[in-house]
Design an enzyme around this catalytic site. Structure first.
Site, PDB file in Angstrom:
ATOM      1  N   LYS A  93       3.208   4.545   0.022  1.00 37.83           N
ATOM      2  CA  LYS A  93       2.558   4.448   1.322  1.00 37.83           C
ATOM      3  C   LYS A  93       1.315   3.558   1.188  1.00 37.83           C
ATOM      4  O   LYS A  93       0.639   3.599   0.156  1.00 37.83           O
ATOM      5  CB  LYS A  93       2.141   5.866   1.710  1.00 37.83           C
ATOM      6  CG  LYS A  93       1.483   6.010   3.039  1.00 37.83           C
ATOM      7  CD  LYS A  93       1.215   7.486   3.293  1.00 37.83           C
ATOM      8  CE  LYS A  93       0.287   7.620   4.471  1.00 37.83           C
ATOM      9  NZ  LYS A  93       0.074   8.977   4.881  1.00 37.83           N
ATOM     10  N   LYS A 107      -5.757   3.072   0.950  1.00 34.87           N
ATOM     11  CA  LYS A 107      -6.902   2.377   0.349  1.00 34.87           C
ATOM     12  C   LYS A 107      -7.099   2.804  -1.102  1.00 34.87           C
ATOM     13  O   LYS A 107      -7.397   1.990  -1.965  1.00 34.87           O
ATOM     14  CB  LYS A 107      -8.164   2.660   1.163  1.00 34.87           C
ATOM     15  CG  LYS A 107      -9.359   1.934   0.580  1.00 34.87           C
ATOM     16  CD  LYS A 107     -10.328   1.451   1.607  1.00 34.87           C
ATOM     17  CE  LYS A 107     -11.336   0.525   0.961  1.00 34.87           C
ATOM     18  NZ  LYS A 107     -12.684   0.745   1.407  1.00 34.87           N
ATOM     19  N   LYS A 117      -1.345  17.245  -3.940  1.00 37.27           N
ATOM     20  CA  LYS A 117      -2.747  17.013  -4.300  1.00 37.27           C
ATOM     21  C   LYS A 117      -3.203  18.005  -5.367  1.00 37.27           C
ATOM     22  O   LYS A 117      -3.934  17.629  -6.289  1.00 37.27           O
ATOM     23  CB  LYS A 117      -3.639  17.115  -3.062  1.00 37.27           C
ATOM     24  CG  LYS A 117      -3.462  15.927  -2.128  1.00 37.27           C
ATOM     25  CD  LYS A 117      -4.338  16.045  -0.902  1.00 37.27           C
ATOM     26  CE  LYS A 117      -4.160  14.827   0.008  1.00 37.27           C
ATOM     27  NZ  LYS A 117      -4.747  15.019   1.333  1.00 37.27           N
TER      28      LYS A 117
END
Ligand code: SF4
Length: 328
Positions: free
Chosen positions: A191, A194, A111
């Site tokens: 993966k 959303k 991240k």
């Protein structure tokens, strides 16, 4: 009865990736353990987000979890930010959390690589996660493979904190591994998530499910209906294993290998089975949507129950750390 804690991000929609990978397992655990489940809105704010959407998404996720089978008579469901002791304990644990370990976390590195300026909250995310679990002295944590590293760090933090303050207050939480494999997105590349737009929501209409499955990635070797395929490398085949009968799964594999049918036929069977399996969830969700006060009631009672446990843990923590008593 041993206590289980687990959390889920308020991404709004509960999709089949987090349903099959985590929530279905939570539903099963309710009958075996004292379960505490949490919508972790304080974790969600470590990534860029729209403040106007956070509360509706949190509520939508809670409603989705209830529709998916969490039973407030058999488990506790609440919103993380409704129990302020989570952040208080995170600070208390951060005094023993090793910086080097935090910097080595794979999720942090992934991240942080995408951010121009890395917020400290992203680094401290696993400390808050440790606090989530340890606040309730939970012995078991259902996790997927991708969360094992964070759970191991939570165990390390518990060990260090206990040693530093001469106590055995915090148990070292053990993983309960989900049997579901990682659910790959409909694009076949990553993966299901959303934010990547490669999901199917568990509460979507039958038409929407079909519209999403129809163009989904399959074995690229099946360029035409006459080309045989390898089901084991196809995500549609993987999904059949959750939604179709064993006889149907065998039929799918055989029809794929022999080019006996096209991928659309295969997807239609999956869509029909998926729509039927998710129908009871959609019904419960519609009922909850008509009565949002029921969801708010569950979350309110859940937070009140958790504040009692959290308050008792924090009283011990403050005492052990030598913080001045509040009435001093
Ligand atoms: S026939 Fe089914 S299992 Fe085979 S590649 Fe197509 S969608 Fe995948």
């Amino acid at each position: 009865m041993q206590r289980v804690f687990s959390g889920i991000q308020p991404s709004g929609e509960l999709h089949i990736g987090n349903y099959l990978g985590a929530v279905r397992n939570w539903v099963a655990l309710q009958s075996e353990y004292e379960c505490i489940f949490c919508v972790v809105d304080l974790h969600a704010i470590t990534q860029p987000y729209d403040p106007r959407e956070l509360a509706p998404r949190t509520f939508e996720m809670a409603a989705g979890l209830l529709a998916a089978g969490l039973d407030p008579e058999r488990c506790t469901l609440f919103v993380q930010s409704h129990v302020p002791e989570h952040t208080e304990l995170a600070w208390a644990l951060s005094v023993v959390a090793p910086l080097g370990d935090l910097e080595r976390m794979t999720q942090f590195k992934d991240k942080a690589a995408r951010e121009e300026t890395v917020p400290a909250a992203l680094l401290n995310y696993p400390v808050l996660q440790a606090a989530d679990i340890l606040l309730y002295l939970a012995e078991k944590v259902p996790v997927g493979e991708d969360q094992l590293q964070h759970l191991e760090l939570a165990r390390e933090i518990a060990r260090r904190w206990n040693a530093r303050f001469g106590t055995a207050l915090f148990p070292e939480p053990q993983p309960v591994l989900s049997k579901a494999r990682r659910i790959v997105g409909l694009d076949g590349n990553a993966k299901m998530s959303k934010s990547l737009g490669n999901t199917i929501g568990v509460l979507e209409s039958p038409e929407a499910i079909w519209e999403k499955l129809r163009p989904a990635m399959t074995d690229p070797a099946r360029k035409t209906r006459r080309d045989p395929g390898t089901p084991e490398i196809c995500n549609i085949y993987a999904l059949h294993q959750y939604f179709s009968t064993p006889a149907q799964v065998e039929h799918v594999a055989q029809m794929c290998r022999t080019a006996g049918w096209g991928c659309l036929d295969c997807k239609r069977l999956l869509a029909d089975n998926m729509i039927a399996a998710l129908a009871p969830l959609r019904e419960r969700a519609a009922d909850l949507k008509a009565h949002p006060e029921r969801v708010r009631g569950v979350l309110g009672r859940g937070a009140a129950h958790c504040r009692r446990i959290a308050g008792a843990t924090m009283a011990r923590v403050r005492d052990l750390m030598g913080l001045a008593a509040r009435d001093a």
